[in-house]
Design an enzyme around this catalytic site. Structure first.
Site, PDB file in Angstrom:
ATOM      1  N   HIS A  82     -18.948  -4.002  17.544  1.00  0.00           N
ATOM      2  CA  HIS A  82     -17.287  -4.084  16.985  1.00  0.00           C
ATOM      3  C   HIS A  82     -16.528  -4.047  18.345  1.00  0.00           C
ATOM      4  O   HIS A  82     -15.520  -4.920  18.324  1.00  0.00           O
ATOM      5  CB  HIS A  82     -17.040  -2.739  16.360  1.00  0.00           C
ATOM      6  CG  HIS A  82     -17.970  -2.662  15.164  1.00  0.00           C
ATOM      7  ND1 HIS A  82     -17.901  -1.440  14.541  1.00  0.00           N
ATOM      8  CD2 HIS A  82     -18.623  -3.606  14.318  1.00  0.00           C
ATOM      9  CE1 HIS A  82     -18.852  -1.562  13.452  1.00  0.00           C
ATOM     10  NE2 HIS A  82     -19.279  -2.597  13.226  1.00  0.00           N
ATOM     11  N   HIS A 239     -15.191  -7.388   7.331  1.00  0.00           N
ATOM     12  CA  HIS A 239     -16.019  -6.751   8.307  1.00  0.00           C
ATOM     13  C   HIS A 239     -17.293  -7.513   8.667  1.00  0.00           C
ATOM     14  O   HIS A 239     -17.665  -7.264   9.957  1.00  0.00           O
ATOM     15  CB  HIS A 239     -16.487  -5.127   7.807  1.00  0.00           C
ATOM     16  CG  HIS A 239     -17.294  -4.372   8.928  1.00  0.00           C
ATOM     17  ND1 HIS A 239     -16.327  -3.920   9.899  1.00  0.00           N
ATOM     18  CD2 HIS A 239     -18.270  -4.230   9.213  1.00  0.00           C
ATOM     19  CE1 HIS A 239     -17.289  -3.372  10.828  1.00  0.00           C
ATOM     20  NE2 HIS A 239     -18.405  -3.719  10.460  1.00  0.00           N
ATOM     21  N   ASP A 243     -18.456  -8.339  12.450  1.00  0.00           N
ATOM     22  CA  ASP A 243     -19.932  -8.251  12.994  1.00  0.00           C
ATOM     23  C   ASP A 243     -20.346  -9.779  13.420  1.00  0.00           C
ATOM     24  O   ASP A 243     -21.037  -9.694  14.455  1.00  0.00           O
ATOM     25  CB  ASP A 243     -20.799  -7.843  11.873  1.00  0.00           C
ATOM     26  CG  ASP A 243     -20.594  -6.386  11.623  1.00  0.00           C
ATOM     27  OD1 ASP A 243     -20.085  -5.692  12.385  1.00  0.00           O
ATOM     28  OD2 ASP A 243     -21.234  -5.923  10.223  1.00  0.00           O
ATOM     29  N   HIS A 266     -26.896  -8.741  11.071  1.00  0.00           N
ATOM     30  CA  HIS A 266     -27.327  -8.867  12.221  1.00  0.00           C
ATOM     31  C   HIS A 266     -28.239  -9.739  12.426  1.00  0.00           C
ATOM     32  O   HIS A 266     -28.481 -10.505  13.611  1.00  0.00           O
ATOM     33  CB  HIS A 266     -27.416  -7.350  13.105  1.00  0.00           C
ATOM     34  CG  HIS A 266     -26.089  -6.725  12.886  1.00  0.00           C
ATOM     35  ND1 HIS A 266     -24.891  -7.010  13.229  1.00  0.00           N
ATOM     36  CD2 HIS A 266     -26.001  -5.554  12.190  1.00  0.00           C
ATOM     37  CE1 HIS A 266     -24.025  -6.213  13.027  1.00  0.00           C
ATOM     38  NE2 HIS A 266     -24.557  -5.474  12.486  1.00  0.00           N
TER      39      HIS A 266
HETATM   40 ZN   LIG Z   1     -20.347  -3.666  11.587  1.00  0.00          ZN
END
Ligand SMILES: [Zn+2]
Length: 318
Positions: A82, A239, A243, A266
């Site tokens: 973040h 969001h 990321d 991720h």
């Molecule tokens: Zn995140």
């Protein structure tokens, strides 16, 4: 239209904030300091009289379950994504990030507090051009029906889709054209989220110890547990873009291309960074100071090798 390429930038003065780590639950103080051109983003962890620097680079990626973490010689820093998103979103190329613990503070679960911190420190243009990775041919990674691809585009853009069997989400798609003002307006304030069942499991395993309704949107079967509700009706997919921006920072140069992600996370984001670095015939580095803009793949390999191998300057104050 504004040109995409630009000079390198840092922050105007040191600035500090404090909070707790999402996974460790420990208090931590973070200080951003201006850094000279070609430094990149460098974390410096201070502990017990020792300082270790960790460059925000894919070669320092530590595989973890729930966040993006960096590790060098046994020293690690968790939940960097973040903060990295805020730095990239506000076009800060060179900065030292000092921490007195092993995790970036979670703040409110978004990049908003970091974006405001950077604004308060000021953004300073430096006397050196910022190289960009310009995508020439698509580069894709996939895992079943999850995928991320980066395709050629005149301007940097992200299109993200998510799909969850939940009445507040279902399928959400968001298109974001990268700019500082759009980042602050559309992406920075979107918070991290989790499902009540998973959150309970995590907490029972001693993970996510700093997690609470103060820094995570928690979804029950029908709605949101947070009393103040959502910041955007599609806060979840926004969001995910946040990321992705943070994870792509591990490339160490901004991209000019169109990132298209479907149900990604991720692990795939960072896999794409590795693949981009492997497939140097599919992009070129432009706007580097060393040489004029060129379309020769050879030169991007050369300049990237330079970027990757340049020893990181350690500031004398440490
Ligand atoms: Zn995140």
């Amino acid at each position: 239209m504004e040109p995409v390429v630009r000079q390198q930038q840092s922050i105007g003065r040191p600035i500090t904030c404090s909070g707790i780590g999402l996974h460790t639950g420990q208090p931590v103080t973070l200080t951003l300091r201006p850094a000279p051109p070609d430094t990149g983003i460098v974390f410096v962890r201070h502990e017990a009289g020792e300082s270790v620097s960790l460059s925000a680079s894919i070669r320092n990626l530590e595989p973890t379950e729930l966040c993006t973490a960096l590790s060098v010689d046994g020293t690690n820093i968790k939940t960097v994504e973040h903060l990295l998103a805020a730095l990239v979103g506000l076009e800060i190329d060179n900065v030292y990030v000092e921490l007195d613990g092993g995790e970036v503070p979670v703040m409110d679960g978004s990049a908003g507090p970091f974006a405001r911190l950077i604004r308060a420190a000021g953004i300073v243009r430096q006397d050196r051009r910022q190289p960009f990775a310009k995508i020439l041919r698509p580069i894709e990674v996939a895992d079943g029906d999850r995928r991320v691809v980066i395709e050629p585009s005149a301007t940097p853009r992200i299109t993200y889709s998510i799909e969850y069997d939940h009445p507040l989400i279902r399928r959400q798609t968001y298109r974001y054209d990268l700019s500082v003002s759009a980042f602050e307006r559309e992406i920075a304030e979107a918070r991290t989220f989790g499902f009540l069942k998973e959150v309970e499991q995590l907490w029972s395993r001693g993970l996510g110890r700093g997690g609470s309704l103060e820094n995570t949107i928690v979804l029950s079967e029908r709605g949101v547990l947070n009393e103040s509700g959502l910041r955007f009706q599609d806060e979840f997919v926004r969001h995910k873009i946040l990321d992705l921006i943070g994870d792509l920072a591990l490339l160490r140069v901004p991209f000019i291309g169109h990132l298209i992600a479907d149900r990604s996370g991720h692990a795939l984001h960072t896999k794409l960074v590795e693949k981009i670095l492997d497939q140097t015939d599919r992009w070129v580095l432009i706007n580097a100071d060393e040489r004029p803009v060129t379309a020769q793949p050879q030169s991007s390999r050369h300049v990237y090798a330079h970027l990757r191998n340049t020893p990181l300057p350690v500031p004398s104050a440490f």
